[in-house]
Design a protein around this motif. Structure first.
Motif, short mmCIF file in Angstrom:
data_model
loop_
_atom_site.label_atom_id
_atom_site.label_comp_id
_atom_site.label_asym_id
_atom_site.label_seq_id
_atom_site.Cartn_x
_atom_site.Cartn_y
_atom_site.Cartn_z
N MET A 171 3.97 -23.50 -25.67
CA MET A 171 2.91 -23.37 -26.67
C MET A 171 2.44 -24.73 -27.19
SD MET A 171 4.01 -20.03 -28.93
CE MET A 171 5.66 -20.66 -29.31
N ALA A 172 3.35 -25.71 -27.17
CA ALA A 172 3.02 -27.05 -27.67
C ALA A 172 3.39 -28.07 -26.59
CB ALA A 172 3.76 -27.34 -28.97
N PRO A 173 2.55 -28.20 -25.54
CA PRO A 173 2.89 -29.10 -24.43
C PRO A 173 3.09 -30.53 -24.89
CG PRO A 173 1.02 -27.69 -23.89
CD PRO A 173 1.27 -27.51 -25.35
N ASP A 174 4.02 -31.22 -24.25
CA ASP A 174 4.32 -32.61 -24.55
C ASP A 174 3.37 -33.52 -23.80
OD1 ASP A 174 5.87 -34.15 -26.17
OD2 ASP A 174 7.75 -33.72 -25.15
N TYR A 234 9.38 -42.26 -33.29
CA TYR A 234 9.13 -42.09 -31.86
C TYR A 234 9.60 -40.75 -31.36
CZ TYR A 234 14.02 -43.49 -31.99
OH TYR A 234 15.34 -43.58 -32.30
N GLN A 235 10.42 -40.03 -32.13
CA GLN A 235 10.95 -38.76 -31.66
C GLN A 235 10.00 -37.60 -31.91
OE1 GLN A 235 14.92 -37.87 -32.81
NE2 GLN A 235 15.73 -39.81 -32.17
N THR A 236 8.91 -37.84 -32.59
CA THR A 236 7.97 -36.77 -32.79
C THR A 236 7.19 -36.53 -31.51
OG1 THR A 236 6.29 -38.32 -33.57
CG2 THR A 236 7.67 -37.28 -35.24
N GLY A 237 6.72 -35.31 -31.35
CA GLY A 237 5.92 -35.00 -30.16
C GLY A 237 6.46 -33.82 -29.44
#
Length: 267
Positions: A111-114, A264-267
């Motif tokens: 649902m939330a592609p990286d 940096y760990q968000t996403g």
């Protein structure tokens, strides 16, 4: 393999887990279906394992930078916990919860592609990067399985009935082992912070919540040593994982996390 091929791997894994679960449940009435069901479920995990390895090769770095990448590891590791528990303690129900949790995190990634990004920030180019994140993920997986076991036991014990025999031992040992990995992850993180930013500890939001999660499970061990009732301990384990979820990705949505060195760990 990249994020473009991820949906094929994810849907295939979930299909094998679902089909294997149905066959295994049918095996309760027909023993000859037990092995085919087990093979189907393990095939689902093998598919995700192969995708993770090929994705690592395509990125040319460990896929551990973003939350989406860590969810891949979670989907690979937690079904393995269920299979190992069945092998060690002959308790088969936990693997279904583990596969459901793996499918949930695969669904979140669908649902939330990286973003497909090979780059690593300088802070991540450390010898402590992989040990810290992998050890933490193993701890999270074990503690999630412990929480799932605890909720299962509480559900089975509703209406004043006692807790099912054997399940308490599983939830306890998974929590104990998960706490060990959590402790090593905390230490590795401090060593990494010293190398990357010059300080072992800075009370960054991510660090603070990691410590809160560690203290929550330390509290469980103390409660167990004090011989608290089994039902209370299961409630503790069931709810403690919520703290771990905040530490893992919930903290990223806090206002104070916007200036975190772990952004940096968000996403």
């Amino acid at each position: 393999m990249t994020w473009e091929e991820f949906p094929f791997a994810a849907y295939s894994s979930m299909a094998f887990w679902a089909l294997g679960s149905l066959v295994s449940l049918a095996a309760l009435k027909k023993d000859s279906l037990a092995m085919p069901g087990r093979v189907l479920m393990m095939t689902g995990s093998v598919i995700m394992m192969v995708f993770l390895v090929l994705f690592w090769a395509a990125l040319d770095r460990p896929p551990l930078r973003t939350l989406g990448e860590t969810r891949l590891w979670y989907a690979v590791l937690i079904p393995m916990v269920g299979f190992l528990v069945e092998f060690r303690w002959k308790i088969g129900w936990l693997k279904y919860y583990c596969m459901a949790l793996a499918a949930l995190f695969l669904g979140i990634n669908l649902m939330a592609p990286d973003v497909y990004d090979k780059s690593l920030m300088p802070a991540l180019q450390s010898v402590w990067f992989v040990p810290h994140v992998v050890v933490y993920l193993v701890g999270y997986v074990l503690l999630a399985a412990s929480s799932a076991a605890a909720w299962h036991l509480l559900f089975r014990a509703r209406g004043g009935r006692g807790l099912p025999e054997g399940g308490e031992r599983v939830s306890h040992y998974l929590a104990l082992l998960g706490f060990v990995f959590l402790s090593f992850g905390l230490v590795f993180g401090a060593l990494w912070a010293k190398e990357a930013w010059g300080h072992y500890w800075t009370w960054d939001p991510k660090e603070t919540w990691a410590l809160i999660a560690w203290l929550a499970y330390l509290g469980y061990l103390h409660a167990n040593a004090m011989n608290m009732s089994s039902r209370t301990l299961q409630w503790y384990l069931g709810l403690a994982f919520l703290v771990l979820l905040v530490s893992w990705f919930g903290v990223n949505y806090l206002p104070s996390a916007q200036n975190s060195v772990h952004s940096y760990q968000t996403g």
